[in-house]
Design an enzyme around this catalytic site. Structure first.
Site, PDB file in Angstrom:
ATOM      1  N   LYS A  33     -34.302  32.497  -2.731  1.00  0.00           N
ATOM      2  CA  LYS A  33     -34.683  32.717  -4.132  1.00  0.00           C
ATOM      3  C   LYS A  33     -35.365  31.462  -4.659  1.00  0.00           C
ATOM      4  CE  LYS A  33     -31.676  31.594  -7.464  1.00  0.00           C
ATOM      5  NZ  LYS A  33     -30.453  31.572  -8.280  1.00  0.00           N
ATOM      6  N   ASP A  47     -25.235  34.409 -15.141  1.00  0.00           N
ATOM      7  CA  ASP A  47     -25.602  33.926 -16.475  1.00  0.00           C
ATOM      8  C   ASP A  47     -26.484  35.005 -17.124  1.00  0.00           C
ATOM      9  OD1 ASP A  47     -26.519  32.577 -18.675  1.00  0.00           O
ATOM     10  OD2 ASP A  47     -27.598  31.034 -17.578  1.00  0.00           O
ATOM     11  N   THR A  48     -27.777  35.001 -16.833  1.00  0.00           N
ATOM     12  CA  THR A  48     -28.651  36.036 -17.397  1.00  0.00           C
ATOM     13  C   THR A  48     -28.633  37.318 -16.565  1.00  0.00           C
ATOM     14  OG1 THR A  48     -30.544  35.336 -16.102  1.00  0.00           O
ATOM     15  CG2 THR A  48     -30.235  34.269 -18.247  1.00  0.00           C
TER      16      THR A  48
HETATM   17  C1  R5P Z   1     -27.761  29.305  -9.266  1.00  0.00           C
HETATM   18  O1  R5P Z   1     -28.086  28.216  -9.062  1.00  0.00           O
HETATM   19  C2  R5P Z   1     -26.393  29.880  -9.377  1.00  0.00           C
HETATM   20  O2  R5P Z   1     -25.713  29.906  -8.155  1.00  0.00           O
HETATM   21  C3  R5P Z   1     -26.482  31.281  -9.938  1.00  0.00           C
HETATM   22  O3  R5P Z   1     -27.245  32.062  -9.040  1.00  0.00           O
HETATM   23  C4  R5P Z   1     -27.138  31.278 -11.264  1.00  0.00           C
HETATM   24  O4  R5P Z   1     -26.462  30.401 -12.109  1.00  0.00           O
HETATM   25  C5  R5P Z   1     -27.155  32.659 -11.883  1.00  0.00           C
HETATM   26  O5  R5P Z   1     -27.962  32.608 -13.032  1.00  0.00           O
HETATM   27  P1  R5P Z   1     -28.678  33.925 -13.581  1.00  0.00           P
HETATM   28  O6  R5P Z   1     -27.611  34.971 -13.700  1.00  0.00           O
HETATM   29  O7  R5P Z   1     -29.236  33.488 -14.931  1.00  0.00           O
HETATM   30  O8  R5P Z   1     -29.767  34.291 -12.641  1.00  0.00           O
END
Ligand code: R5P
Length: 321
Positions: free
Chosen positions: A197, A228-229
């Site tokens: 990713k 998070d998002t």
């Molecule tokens: C990334 O560095 C973390 O492991 C999570 O994948 C990330 O914090 C998830 O963030 P979001 O839900 O905003 O994509």
């Protein structure tokens, strides 16, 4: 043998149900204190009784509202310290700003370091955290503490389910998370795959590129430290589906669920979202995910670690280390 005075537990407003569950687990009542938001948004904290000479634990997560919860934690730490507690431990199930842990572009702050400095300056003698975004954040603290993991709780859930699943594969949604994903897979005796990713700039937008490993015709458990998002998980679910995954499960420690993340998750072809109570999930968000949401409590783990810390006993033993 306890080396400090008696245990006192305090619940910050960010973690009331979790603190109640910890209190029940270790049979120690929560101590009373008032927390008042003044009209000018200043926070006022006052203890109901003295903590002089005591071994005090303040349980406060620093999820939304982040600034209020963080400031309340700092003021409570300082209040406890100024009331002559012998030892004060900040029990922070979810540590805010943990993703701001390096200077990865010019003219930015390492805010996780600032948060560490603030917690120490406020009066914490120790800390207890759960699944930090990056383990190295421990190095930002001079005081001692423990960083625990909820992964055994989550993998334990899937260990019980495994027989009913179709040749499950553990998939990490983020390469930075590969090591923990490997441990998760090893504890279940499953193979694993990775999603490559990339994050686009500073916006919360991610782009899933490819799956490294085989998910075709397997049930898949996507693991991550937090949602998070929901962007990372959305991409991950769609990608493993494109690569032929059967049933998809999502397992993550911290249900941050900012903005419309829950609506996003609700629309995904996921059988279960398995998470913990490090961050409280509001009822309306729970309703959106219905019975697909499984929330496992970290209260027994935190309660056990608080008890052992108080008694000066090993915490590593809990993890067979
Ligand atoms: C990334 O560095 C973390 O492991 C999570 O994948 C990330 O914090 C998830 O963030 P979001 O839900 O905003 O994509």
């Amino acid at each position: 043998m306890a080396v400090y005075g008696g245990i006192k537990l305090f619940a910050g407003r960010g973690s009331v149900p979790l603190a109640q569950a910890i209190s029940k687990y270790i049979h120690i009542p929560l101590s009373g204190h008032d927390v008042i938001d003044f009209p000018n948004e200043n926070i006022f904290v006052r203890l109901h009784s003295s903590v002089r000479g005591q071994d005090v634990y303040i349980i406060q997560t620093t999820s939304t509202p982040v600034s209020r919860n963080l400031m309340e934690l700092l003021i409570t730490l300082r209040t406890l310290k100024q009331d002559s507690a012998d030892r004060v431990t900040a029990v922070v199930p979810y540590l805010c700003y943990a993703r701001s842990d390096k200077k990865d572009q010019p003219r930015v702050a390492i805010t996780a370091r600032l948060v560490a400095d603030l917690i120490e300056a406020a009066g914490a003698d120790r800390y207890i955290f759960l699944d930090l975004h990056a383990g190295q954040i421990q190095g930002f603290f001079s005081v001692r503490g423990d960083v625990l993991t909820a992964f055994r709780i989550l993998s334990g859930y899937f260990a019980k389910k495994k027989k009913k699943m179709h040749d499950p594969v553990i998939v990490t949604a983020d390469l930075g998370f590969a090591k923990k994903g490997r441990n998760f897979a090893a504890s279940l005796g499953c193979s694993m795959a990775f999603i490559e990713k990339r994050r686009k700039g500073n916006k919360s937008i991610t782009e899933a590129l490819t799956v490294v490993g085989d998910v075709d015709n397997h049930d898949v458990v996507i693991v991550d430290d937090e949602i998070d998002t929901g962007g990372t998980i959305l991409q991950a679910v769609n990608t493993v589906k494109e690569y032929g995954a059967r049933d998809v499960y999502v397992s993550f420690v911290h249900p941050v669920l900012s903005g419309s993340a829950t609506e996003r998750l609700a629309g995904l072809p996921v059988r279960e979202f398995v998470t913990t109570d490090t961050v409280p999930i509001p009822d309306e968000k729970k309703a959106l995910l219905g019975s697909r949401l499984v929330t496992l409590s970290v209260a027994p783990l935190l309660g056990e670690v608080i008890r052992r810390t108080h008694e000066g006993r090993s915490v590593g033993e809990l993890f067979h280390e």
